[in-house]
Design a protein around this motif. Structure first.
Motif, PDB file in Angstrom:
ATOM      1  N   ASP A  83      -1.406  -4.548   8.263  1.00  0.00           N
ATOM      2  CA  ASP A  83      -0.698  -3.615   7.160  1.00  0.00           C
ATOM      3  C   ASP A  83       0.461  -2.944   7.785  1.00  0.00           C
ATOM      4  OD1 ASP A  83      -2.862  -4.602   5.325  1.00  0.00           O
ATOM      5  OD2 ASP A  83      -3.892  -2.650   5.650  1.00  0.00           O
TER       6      ASP A  83
ATOM      7  N   LYS B  47      -3.997   6.504  -0.554  1.00  0.00           N
ATOM      8  CA  LYS B  47      -3.351   5.209  -0.544  1.00  0.00           C
ATOM      9  C   LYS B  47      -3.623   4.929  -2.065  1.00  0.00           C
ATOM     10  CE  LYS B  47      -5.567   1.697  -0.308  1.00  0.00           C
ATOM     11  NZ  LYS B  47      -6.164   0.582  -0.856  1.00  0.00           N
TER      12      LYS B  47
ATOM     13  N   GLU C  19       0.920  -1.182   0.021  1.00  0.00           N
ATOM     14  CA  GLU C  19      -0.056  -0.121  -0.052  1.00  0.00           C
ATOM     15  C   GLU C  19       1.030   1.429   0.030  1.00  0.00           C
ATOM     16  OE1 GLU C  19      -3.091  -0.225   2.913  1.00  0.00           O
ATOM     17  OE2 GLU C  19      -4.056  -1.842   1.640  1.00  0.00           O
TER      18      GLU C  19
ATOM     19  N   SER D  60      -2.415   6.968  10.929  1.00  0.00           N
ATOM     20  CA  SER D  60      -1.224   6.281  11.491  1.00  0.00           C
ATOM     21  C   SER D  60       0.009   7.139  11.930  1.00  0.00           C
ATOM     22  CB  SER D  60      -1.335   5.043  10.859  1.00  0.00           C
ATOM     23  OG  SER D  60      -0.485   5.411   9.516  1.00  0.00           O
TER      24      SER D  60
ATOM     25  N   ARG E 181      -8.136  10.732   2.587  1.00  0.00           N
ATOM     26  CA  ARG E 181      -8.500  11.797   3.599  1.00  0.00           C
ATOM     27  C   ARG E 181      -8.602  12.975   2.694  1.00  0.00           C
ATOM     28  NH1 ARG E 181      -5.114   9.187   7.192  1.00  0.00           N
ATOM     29  NH2 ARG E 181      -6.199   8.162   8.977  1.00  0.00           N
TER      30      ARG E 181
ATOM     31  N   ASP F 198      -4.225  13.164   2.468  1.00  0.00           N
ATOM     32  CA  ASP F 198      -3.539  11.921   2.283  1.00  0.00           C
ATOM     33  C   ASP F 198      -4.159  11.043   1.485  1.00  0.00           C
ATOM     34  OD1 ASP F 198      -5.188  10.432   3.895  1.00  0.00           O
ATOM     35  OD2 ASP F 198      -3.594  10.706   5.762  1.00  0.00           O
TER      36      ASP F 198
ATOM     37  N   ARG G 158       1.322  11.568   1.936  1.00  0.00           N
ATOM     38  CA  ARG G 158       0.877  12.522   2.809  1.00  0.00           C
ATOM     39  C   ARG G 158       1.248  13.850   2.836  1.00  0.00           C
ATOM     40  NH1 ARG G 158      -0.764   8.921   7.004  1.00  0.00           N
ATOM     41  NH2 ARG G 158       0.304   6.776   6.960  1.00  0.00           N
TER      42      ARG G 158
HETATM   43  P1  TMP Z   1      -3.276   5.765   7.871  1.00  0.00           P
HETATM   44  O1  TMP Z   1      -3.031   7.305   8.386  1.00  0.00           O
HETATM   45  O2  TMP Z   1      -4.347   5.132   8.574  1.00  0.00           O
HETATM   46  O3  TMP Z   1      -2.105   5.120   7.519  1.00  0.00           O
HETATM   47  O4  TMP Z   1      -3.977   5.993   6.382  1.00  0.00           O
HETATM   48  C1  TMP Z   1      -3.288   6.805   5.226  1.00  0.00           C
HETATM   49  C2  TMP Z   1      -4.238   6.875   4.248  1.00  0.00           C
HETATM   50  O5  TMP Z   1      -4.399   5.666   3.412  1.00  0.00           O
HETATM   51  C3  TMP Z   1      -5.532   7.297   4.399  1.00  0.00           C
HETATM   52  O6  TMP Z   1      -6.271   8.160   3.271  1.00  0.00           O
HETATM   53  C4  TMP Z   1      -6.451   6.057   4.162  1.00  0.00           C
HETATM   54  C5  TMP Z   1      -5.956   5.072   3.546  1.00  0.00           C
HETATM   55  N1  TMP Z   1      -6.046   3.698   3.978  1.00  0.00           N
HETATM   56  C6  TMP Z   1      -6.510   2.798   2.944  1.00  0.00           C
HETATM   57  O7  TMP Z   1      -7.028   3.249   1.879  1.00  0.00           O
HETATM   58  N2  TMP Z   1      -6.389   1.423   3.393  1.00  0.00           N
HETATM   59  C7  TMP Z   1      -5.846   1.148   4.354  1.00  0.00           C
HETATM   60  O8  TMP Z   1      -6.062  -0.070   4.815  1.00  0.00           O
HETATM   61  C8  TMP Z   1      -5.352   2.037   5.218  1.00  0.00           C
HETATM   62  C9  TMP Z   1      -4.592   1.673   6.344  1.00  0.00           C
HETATM   63  C10 TMP Z   1      -5.216   3.456   4.809  1.00  0.00           C
END
Ligand code: TMP
Length: 253
Positions: free
Chosen positions: A132, A180, A93, A103, A203, A178, A97
């Motif tokens: 993850d 993914k 993934e 996270s 986000r 941010d 950001r």
């Molecule tokens: P995080 O801050 O939880 O690491 O997520 C960062 C970005 O990635 C946020 O826009 C949500 C996206 N994301 C996914 O699409 N799938 C996932 O499994 C996770 C953990 C985050």
């Protein structure tokens, strides 16, 4: 040529189903209403989410294509259905950001909302059972998930997607905090941007919101993760603004 028809189910993920079709190397993706968070520990059905994410994602893939960034996206097959090139998803993934959230703030002392001077690229190993985990470059190499050239190409594409998306969303008064991305390999081994780009995977903050510091600006899956309510309404607002960019997503022919 015969019209494209979905055939047997190839794969069911948390938010989408992938079907083989009557064409080689072309698959049909159906967006589901299922919502999950925290590696599927939290689950719900959100009526209408699938259609919203389908249309947002189709329009964003088309907008990226217009900026010279190609993906697996080929066109649509009616509401909720996208036609894409078949790829084998690489279990990495790729997160970009622009502002600290999620996270990054749980794992570091950075205050939520802090703007990041240069966009931060984080790579995670896509495995719900392992939660993850964040990858180091050394672990990425150890696991043999990506060749060095692929690693670099992924970063180049992710940063290009960030610049293009940031710009086009800003024009819609949406801030890209941010997002993914996922990548796959085509049968010939070509690296291809895949998956979806939607409020499930980004986000998005309402830059037009008067209450700049409040949770009312959140237009993405954090509404579900944090039990803020109004998830489908927020996704609907994103779609409404994205529709303002232009015509309906193209039909696959
Ligand atoms: P995080 O801050 O939880 O690491 O997520 C960062 C970005 O990635 C946020 O826009 C949500 C996206 N994301 C996914 O699409 N799938 C996932 O499994 C996770 C953990 C985050």
């Amino acid at each position: 040529m015969n019209p494209l028809q979905p055939a047997e189910l190839l794969h069911e993920g948390k938010a989408k189903k992938v079907f083989l079709t009557n064409r080689p190397d072309v698959v049909a993706v159906q967006f589901k209403d299922d919502a999950t968070a925290f590696n599927a520990q939290k689950k719900a059905q959100l009526s209408g989410k699938g259609l919203l994410n389908w249309e947002i994602s189709a329009r964003l893939f088309e907008a990226l294509e217009a900026e010279g960034i190609s993906s697996h996206y080929l066109g649509c097959l009616g509401p909720g259905w996208m036609v894409v090139q078949q790829v084998e998803i690489i279990p990495v993934e790729v997160v970009l950001r622009n502002r600290a959230a999620g996270s990054l703030c749980r794992q570091t002392p950075i205050t939520p909302g802090t703007p990041l001077e240069s966009p931060l690229l984080d790579l995670y190993y896509k495995d719900d059972d392992l939660g993850d985990p964040l990858l180091t470059e050394a672990r990425l190499e150890l696991l043999g998930l990506l060749r060095k050239e692929e690693r670099d190409e992924i970063e180049r594409i992710a940063r290009a997607v960030n610049s293009a998306l940031q710009k086009l969303l800003a024009a819609l008064k949406i801030e890209l905090v941010d997002f993914k991305l996922e990548f796959g390999r085509s049968p010939s081994g070509e690296l291809i941007l895949a998956d979806e780009i939607s409020p499930d995977t980004c986000r998005l903050w309402d830059a037009g919101s008067a209450e700049a510091e409040s949770e009312s600006r959140i237009l993405d899956k954090d509404r579900f993760r944090k039990d803020l309510g109004g998830v489908v309404e927020a996704y609907g607002e994103v779609l409404k603004r994205v529709q303002g960019m232009g015509s309906a997503p193209r039909q696959y022919r």
